[in-house]
Design an enzyme around this catalytic site. Structure first.
Site, PDB file in Angstrom:
ATOM      1  N   TRP A 182     -63.529 -47.650 -33.350  1.00 43.67           N
ATOM      2  CA  TRP A 182     -63.997 -46.936 -32.615  1.00 43.67           C
ATOM      3  C   TRP A 182     -64.142 -45.090 -33.467  1.00 43.67           C
ATOM      4  O   TRP A 182     -62.728 -44.583 -33.470  1.00 43.67           O
ATOM      5  CB  TRP A 182     -63.579 -47.218 -31.169  1.00 43.67           C
ATOM      6  CG  TRP A 182     -63.932 -46.431 -30.140  1.00 43.67           C
ATOM      7  CD1 TRP A 182     -65.111 -46.006 -29.847  1.00 43.67           C
ATOM      8  CD2 TRP A 182     -63.345 -44.466 -29.614  1.00 43.67           C
ATOM      9  NE1 TRP A 182     -65.484 -44.746 -28.290  1.00 43.67           N
ATOM     10  CE2 TRP A 182     -63.734 -44.404 -28.485  1.00 43.67           C
ATOM     11  CE3 TRP A 182     -61.564 -44.731 -29.982  1.00 43.67           C
ATOM     12  CZ2 TRP A 182     -63.093 -42.730 -28.340  1.00 43.67           C
ATOM     13  CZ3 TRP A 182     -61.517 -43.227 -29.576  1.00 43.67           C
ATOM     14  CH2 TRP A 182     -62.255 -42.765 -28.398  1.00 43.67           C
ATOM     15  N   GLU A 223     -67.901 -50.538 -31.775  1.00 46.84           N
ATOM     16  CA  GLU A 223     -67.798 -49.949 -30.601  1.00 46.84           C
ATOM     17  C   GLU A 223     -68.281 -48.680 -30.554  1.00 46.84           C
ATOM     18  O   GLU A 223     -68.102 -47.227 -30.630  1.00 46.84           O
ATOM     19  CB  GLU A 223     -66.341 -49.689 -30.125  1.00 46.84           C
ATOM     20  CG  GLU A 223     -66.046 -49.849 -28.859  1.00 46.84           C
ATOM     21  CD  GLU A 223     -64.722 -49.762 -27.867  1.00 46.84           C
ATOM     22  OE1 GLU A 223     -63.782 -49.555 -29.272  1.00 46.84           O
ATOM     23  OE2 GLU A 223     -64.426 -49.952 -26.887  1.00 46.84           O
ATOM     24  N   LYS A 225     -70.037 -45.842 -27.631  1.00 44.68           N
ATOM     25  CA  LYS A 225     -69.554 -44.926 -26.066  1.00 44.68           C
ATOM     26  C   LYS A 225     -70.590 -44.028 -25.411  1.00 44.68           C
ATOM     27  O   LYS A 225     -71.155 -43.691 -26.200  1.00 44.68           O
ATOM     28  CB  LYS A 225     -67.552 -44.618 -26.191  1.00 44.68           C
ATOM     29  CG  LYS A 225     -67.652 -44.167 -24.966  1.00 44.68           C
ATOM     30  CD  LYS A 225     -66.015 -44.099 -25.505  1.00 44.68           C
ATOM     31  CE  LYS A 225     -65.357 -43.513 -24.511  1.00 44.68           C
ATOM     32  NZ  LYS A 225     -63.881 -43.053 -24.612  1.00 44.68           N
ATOM     33  N   ASP A 256     -67.613 -52.294 -24.911  1.00 48.91           N
ATOM     34  CA  ASP A 256     -66.569 -52.541 -23.694  1.00 48.91           C
ATOM     35  C   ASP A 256     -67.196 -52.210 -22.316  1.00 48.91           C
ATOM     36  O   ASP A 256     -68.024 -51.166 -22.102  1.00 48.91           O
ATOM     37  CB  ASP A 256     -65.823 -50.983 -24.102  1.00 48.91           C
ATOM     38  CG  ASP A 256     -64.734 -50.932 -23.298  1.00 48.91           C
ATOM     39  OD1 ASP A 256     -64.437 -50.660 -22.120  1.00 48.91           O
ATOM     40  OD2 ASP A 256     -63.534 -50.199 -23.958  1.00 48.91           O
ATOM     41  N   HIS A 259     -68.387 -48.665 -21.236  1.00 48.54           N
ATOM     42  CA  HIS A 259     -68.846 -47.553 -22.218  1.00 48.54           C
ATOM     43  C   HIS A 259     -70.302 -47.424 -21.802  1.00 48.54           C
ATOM     44  O   HIS A 259     -70.855 -46.816 -22.495  1.00 48.54           O
ATOM     45  CB  HIS A 259     -68.869 -47.771 -24.267  1.00 48.54           C
ATOM     46  CG  HIS A 259     -67.147 -47.763 -23.824  1.00 48.54           C
ATOM     47  ND1 HIS A 259     -66.956 -47.693 -25.168  1.00 48.54           N
ATOM     48  CD2 HIS A 259     -65.964 -47.351 -23.263  1.00 48.54           C
ATOM     49  CE1 HIS A 259     -66.003 -47.391 -25.625  1.00 48.54           C
ATOM     50  NE2 HIS A 259     -65.296 -46.619 -23.760  1.00 48.54           N
ATOM     51  N   HIS A 283     -64.028 -55.586 -25.102  1.00 44.98           N
ATOM     52  CA  HIS A 283     -63.126 -55.261 -24.694  1.00 44.98           C
ATOM     53  C   HIS A 283     -63.635 -54.897 -22.882  1.00 44.98           C
ATOM     54  O   HIS A 283     -64.218 -54.329 -22.333  1.00 44.98           O
ATOM     55  CB  HIS A 283     -63.981 -53.758 -25.777  1.00 44.98           C
ATOM     56  CG  HIS A 283     -62.883 -53.385 -26.313  1.00 44.98           C
ATOM     57  ND1 HIS A 283     -62.481 -52.461 -26.691  1.00 44.98           N
ATOM     58  CD2 HIS A 283     -62.506 -53.539 -27.040  1.00 44.98           C
ATOM     59  CE1 HIS A 283     -61.929 -52.143 -28.018  1.00 44.98           C
ATOM     60  NE2 HIS A 283     -61.725 -53.112 -28.660  1.00 44.98           N
ATOM     61  N   ASP A 291     -65.265 -44.314 -17.707  1.00 44.50           N
ATOM     62  CA  ASP A 291     -64.376 -45.091 -18.483  1.00 44.50           C
ATOM     63  C   ASP A 291     -63.351 -44.800 -18.378  1.00 44.50           C
ATOM     64  O   ASP A 291     -62.455 -44.695 -19.215  1.00 44.50           O
ATOM     65  CB  ASP A 291     -64.333 -45.124 -19.805  1.00 44.50           C
ATOM     66  CG  ASP A 291     -64.330 -46.296 -21.449  1.00 44.50           C
ATOM     67  OD1 ASP A 291     -63.878 -46.745 -20.781  1.00 44.50           O
ATOM     68  OD2 ASP A 291     -63.895 -45.108 -22.007  1.00 44.50           O
ATOM     69  N   ASP A 293     -60.323 -47.032 -17.747  1.00 47.09           N
ATOM     70  CA  ASP A 293     -59.925 -48.097 -17.997  1.00 47.09           C
ATOM     71  C   ASP A 293     -59.139 -48.508 -17.508  1.00 47.09           C
ATOM     72  O   ASP A 293     -57.210 -48.855 -17.615  1.00 47.09           O
ATOM     73  CB  ASP A 293     -58.946 -48.061 -19.394  1.00 47.09           C
ATOM     74  CG  ASP A 293     -59.856 -47.031 -20.652  1.00 47.09           C
ATOM     75  OD1 ASP A 293     -60.110 -48.075 -21.218  1.00 47.09           O
ATOM     76  OD2 ASP A 293     -60.230 -46.518 -20.557  1.00 47.09           O
ATOM     77  N   ASP A 323     -58.941 -53.884 -22.477  1.00 48.80           N
ATOM     78  CA  ASP A 323     -58.658 -52.532 -22.723  1.00 48.80           C
ATOM     79  C   ASP A 323     -59.004 -52.054 -21.963  1.00 48.80           C
ATOM     80  O   ASP A 323     -59.387 -51.192 -21.332  1.00 48.80           O
ATOM     81  CB  ASP A 323     -60.133 -52.227 -24.253  1.00 48.80           C
ATOM     82  CG  ASP A 323     -60.042 -50.424 -24.492  1.00 48.80           C
ATOM     83  OD1 ASP A 323     -58.607 -49.946 -24.122  1.00 48.80           O
ATOM     84  OD2 ASP A 323     -60.549 -49.985 -24.511  1.00 48.80           O
TER      85      ASP A 323
HETATM   86  C1  LIG Z   1     -57.709 -47.134 -27.607  1.00 47.12           C
HETATM   87  C2  LIG Z   1     -59.039 -47.838 -28.491  1.00 47.12           C
HETATM   88  O1  LIG Z   1     -59.164 -47.801 -29.299  1.00 47.12           O
HETATM   89  C3  LIG Z   1     -59.846 -47.329 -26.960  1.00 47.12           C
HETATM   90  O2  LIG Z   1     -59.667 -47.860 -26.155  1.00 47.12           O
HETATM   91  C4  LIG Z   1     -61.685 -47.764 -27.593  1.00 47.12           C
HETATM   92  O3  LIG Z   1     -61.886 -49.386 -27.704  1.00 47.12           O
HETATM   93  C5  LIG Z   1     -62.187 -47.548 -26.115  1.00 47.12           C
HETATM   94  O4  LIG Z   1     -62.678 -47.391 -25.438  1.00 47.12           O
HETATM   95  C6  LIG Z   1     -62.404 -45.292 -26.107  1.00 47.12           C
HETATM   96  O5  LIG Z   1     -63.048 -45.378 -24.825  1.00 47.12           O
HETATM   97 MN   LIG Z   2     -63.248 -49.815 -26.311  1.00 48.26          MN
END
Ligand SMILES: C[C@H](O)[C@H](O)[C@@H](O)C(=O)CO
Ligand SMILES: [Mn+2]
Length: 416
Positions: A182, A223, A225, A256, A259, A283, A291, A293, A323
């Site tokens: 990523w 990955e 985004k 993810d 994303h 993810h 995003d 998280d 993630d």
């Molecule tokens: C830390 C990770 O590599 C990161 O979260 C990545 O996977 C991502 O989702 C970035 O938005």
């Molecule tokens: Mn991710």
């Protein structure tokens, strides 16, 4: 009523609708969840030169007790792992290396991860890996898509070096390491030339994966985004870019959950991409407006993701990773809550009477389909979960929290 008695009643209720609870638990054992190391220290890592977290991602919150060294992170993971039943993997970033002095990203080597491999062997974990394309002076403008060849080459070397580490994990542990690429490259504002960075990214990725590595040991994943903070207008590695890349280069694709546009869900994308890619990395995360998280919940989308994996029997083709990075709550609790939720969702999916549901659907009997889908939500899956936890010597219900609190008092509170 004891856990055993509740389980026996539940077992019969599920048998009545054609579901074998023993088989469900057995299958759950074959589905490892890859726990991301970065929840334990707010994505800081252990490089000697480490600075602020960059790349358009953020761990917000200031909860005390984050891991400051690999030994602390491993101790925290030991506790989390003892509270999560069943098979687990650990997902490491390159920035979690261990070395005496400063190691440049393009010089990372398997030896810098030996302690992690030893830990994984002791704990029967598989390992997964990620090159780290953020939180570095040379990632400030862009990485693999940078117009400056020297900077681009530096990051290509990093990607190649990481593949060697990933292969080493696979060889040492006897299970393929999924290495996910990523990159944060993008632009805050209007971009005139969107094509050139993408073309450079294609070429850089091709160069990174040029050397063939036995898939027994290592799998490449990419990955996409939608946007990052400060990179709102353009993302080089967008969804379409990586779907095209993964399908044409036969790498794994990473989806993810955070994303995509807020009304898009990755559960719906799984069956759309599986005819075209051999391996999918997930993810699993929880976007809140962006995003963000947040810790994974046992919510509709987590359940829908699990249902897709189980209904389509994607056992060996989908790699389940997590993630999220919430720094506002106890970080070990965050791991435990999120990972247990992922596993609960998988168990619930395994307890679904899928054959009856499919039959109703194939007969266009959508009334029965909806009735069964809704009624099964109140079947006693929790009694099966408790039995699963008990068989794995893991606390049932919220009993795990007392252990986290104890550790917080004895260990985390001593960390400055
Ligand atoms: C830390 C990770 O590599 C990161 O979260 C990545 O996977 C991502 O989702 C970035 O938005
Ligand atoms: Mn991710």
């Amino acid at each position: 009523m004891t856990i055993q008695q509740s389980y026996e009643l539940a077992k019969q209720q599920f048998a009545d609708i054609g579901v074998d609870t023993e088989k469900a638990m057995q299958l759950l054992d074959s589905l490892p969840v890859s726990i991301h190391c970065w929840q334990g220290d707010d994505v800081a890592g252990f490089e000697k030169q480490s600075g602020a977290l960059t790349g358009g991602i953020q761990a917000t919150g200031n909860y005390p007790g984050k891991a400051r060294a690999p030994q602390e992170l491993r101790a925290d993971l030991d506790l989390a792992s003892s509270l999560i039943p069943g098979a687990k993997r650990l997902n490491l970033h390159a920035s979690y290396l261990e070395a005496e002095g400063k190691v440049e990203r393009n010089e990372v080597k398997p030896e810098h991860f030996k302690n992690w491999v030893d830990w994984a062997k002791q704990n029967q974990f598989g390992l997964d890996f990620n090159p780290t394309y953020f939180s570095h002076p040379l990632s400030a403008e862009a990485t693999l898509s940078h117009s400056n060849k020297e900077i681009r080459d530096f990051w290509i070397e990093h990607g190649k070096a990481c593949r060697k580490i990933s292969e080493y994990f696979g060889k040492e542990l006897g299970t393929a390491s999924v290495m996910n690429i990523w990159i944060p490259d993008g632009a805050k504002d209007l971009t005139v030339d969107k094509a050139a960075p993408r073309q450079r990214l294609v070429e850089a990725l091709d160069e990174i994966i040029r050397e063939k590595i036995d898939p027994k040991y290592h799998l490449d994943a990419v990955e996409s985004k939608l946007f990052g903070i400060g990179l709102e207008s353009y993302t080089v590695g967008s969804n379409e870019f990586y779907v095209g890349y993964a399908t044409s280069r036969k790498t794994a694709l990473c989806l993810d959950a955070g994303h995509y546009h807020p009304t898009e869900v990755i559960s719906d994308k799984i069956s759309a991409v599986m005819p075209f890619v051999e391996h999918l990395l997930l993810h699993v995360s929880r976007p809140v407006r962006w995003d963000s998280d947040h810790v994974v919940l046992l919510d509709d989308e987590t359940q829908a993701i699990a249902n897709e994996i189980i209904r389509n029997q994607l056992f060996n083709r989908v790699h389940i990773g997590l993630d999220f990075f919430d720094a506002s709550i106890n970080r070990i609790a965050a791991w435990v809550i999120g990972t247990r939720n992922m596993k609960k969702a998988l168990l619930r999916a395994l307890l679904e009477p899928t054959a009856s549901l499919r039959e109703a659907e194939n007969n266009r009997d959508f009334t029965t389909r909806l009735a069964l889908l809704e009624e099964q939500k109140s079947l006693p899956w929790q009694a099966v979960w408790d039995m699963y936890c008990e068989r794995h010597n893991v606390p049932t219900g919220s009993n795990w929290l007392a252990q986290v609190r104890q550790y917080e008092t004895n260990v985390l509170s001593q960390r400055a």
